[in-house]
Write a protein that holds these residues in place. Structure first.
Motif, PDB file in Angstrom:
ATOM      1  N   GLY A  76       0.836  -1.189   0.000  1.00  0.00           N
ATOM      2  CA  GLY A  76       0.000   0.000   0.000  1.00  0.00           C
ATOM      3  C   GLY A  76       0.876   1.246   0.000  1.00  0.00           C
ATOM      4  N   LEU A  78       1.291   3.569   2.235  1.00  0.00           N
ATOM      5  CA  LEU A  78       2.048   3.821   3.471  1.00  0.00           C
ATOM      6  C   LEU A  78       3.346   3.026   3.498  1.00  0.00           C
ATOM      7  N   TRP A 105      -6.061   2.771  -4.999  1.00  0.00           N
ATOM      8  CA  TRP A 105      -5.502   2.014  -3.877  1.00  0.00           C
ATOM      9  C   TRP A 105      -6.543   1.084  -3.261  1.00  0.00           C
ATOM     10  N   GLN A 140      -2.794  -4.326   6.890  1.00  0.00           N
ATOM     11  CA  GLN A 140      -2.133  -3.219   7.588  1.00  0.00           C
ATOM     12  C   GLN A 140      -0.623  -3.335   7.440  1.00  0.00           C
ATOM     13  N   GLY A 143       0.731  -1.923   4.400  1.00  0.00           N
ATOM     14  CA  GLY A 143       0.726  -0.475   4.252  1.00  0.00           C
ATOM     15  C   GLY A 143      -0.556   0.118   3.708  1.00  0.00           C
ATOM     16  N   PHE A 144      -1.659  -0.575   3.896  1.00  0.00           N
ATOM     17  CA  PHE A 144      -2.935  -0.033   3.445  1.00  0.00           C
ATOM     18  C   PHE A 144      -3.604   0.726   4.581  1.00  0.00           C
ATOM     19  N   GLU A 145      -4.374   1.741   4.227  1.00  0.00           N
ATOM     20  CA  GLU A 145      -5.105   2.543   5.205  1.00  0.00           C
ATOM     21  C   GLU A 145      -6.378   1.807   5.610  1.00  0.00           C
ATOM     22  N   PHE A 146      -6.966   2.199   6.749  1.00  0.00           N
ATOM     23  CA  PHE A 146      -8.132   1.505   7.281  1.00  0.00           C
ATOM     24  C   PHE A 146      -9.305   1.494   6.299  1.00  0.00           C
ATOM     25  N   GLU A 147      -9.545   2.621   5.645  1.00  0.00           N
ATOM     26  CA  GLU A 147     -10.661   2.672   4.696  1.00  0.00           C
ATOM     27  C   GLU A 147     -10.441   1.686   3.543  1.00  0.00           C
ATOM     28  N   GLN A 148      -9.212   1.560   3.108  1.00  0.00           N
ATOM     29  CA  GLN A 148      -8.890   0.628   2.022  1.00  0.00           C
ATOM     30  C   GLN A 148      -9.067  -0.816   2.487  1.00  0.00           C
TER      31      GLN A 148
END
Length: 160
Positions: A76, A78, A105, A140, A143-148
């Motif tokens: 992701g 991040l 993403w 997580q 590197g993915f965000e919570f919404e993703q």
């Protein structure tokens, strides 16, 4: 007991070109590598300037490569940004790579989840919380965000 470094046998310019011929580097990473090999700071600076003059060393190009490779690895945004930071890419170049970003993403997170967990991703919401948590932690760590992650695993807002 101090360890003596052997004096380098080739010039800093030659060493820099050799490193860059094997793989692309960020300026800071190349400088650090030259200094660790025993080159003087001035020699390392001259070698870096030489490589930049011939466009063999370009942090913007390197950042784009790290981004492309990170996406191919299933990372992701991040995680890719963290990798760039670790490799010594300047903060403003990192921001520039993700400014006006048209890459989806959310769909990338879903594709990574499907590749890891199979088509059962669509049923994640009906799975035990322990399994949901395991899948969330995996995304997580990539590197993915919570919404993703919510989108990729079809999980309601109240879980995360």
């Amino acid at each position: 007991m101090t360890i003596k470094r052997k004096t380098p046998t080739i010039s800093a310019k030659e060493a820099a070109v050799r490193y860059l011929s094997r793989s692309d580097h960020a300026e800071q990473a190349l400088r650090q590598k030259l200094l660790q090999r025993g080159y003087a700071e001035q020699d390392a600076d001259e070698a870096i300037a030489y490589c930049q003059d011939y466009n063999w060393l370009d942090d913007a190009r390197y950042a784009a490569t790290v981004r492309r490779n990170g996406i191919a690895k299933g990372w992701g945004a991040l995680r890719i940004q963290q990798e760039m930071t670790q490799k010594g890419v300047h903060e403003w170049l990192i921001r520039q790579q993700f400014e006006d970003d048209t890459f989806d993403w959310f769909e990338h997170a879903r594709a990574v989840a499907v590749r890891k967990f199979g088509e059962s991703v669509a049923e994640t919401a009906s799975m035990p919380q322990k399994e949901q948590a395991r899948r969330c932690r995996f995304l997580q760590s990539r590197g993915f965000e919570f919404e993703q992650i919510q989108y990729a695993l079809n999980i309601e807002d109240d879980y995360l």
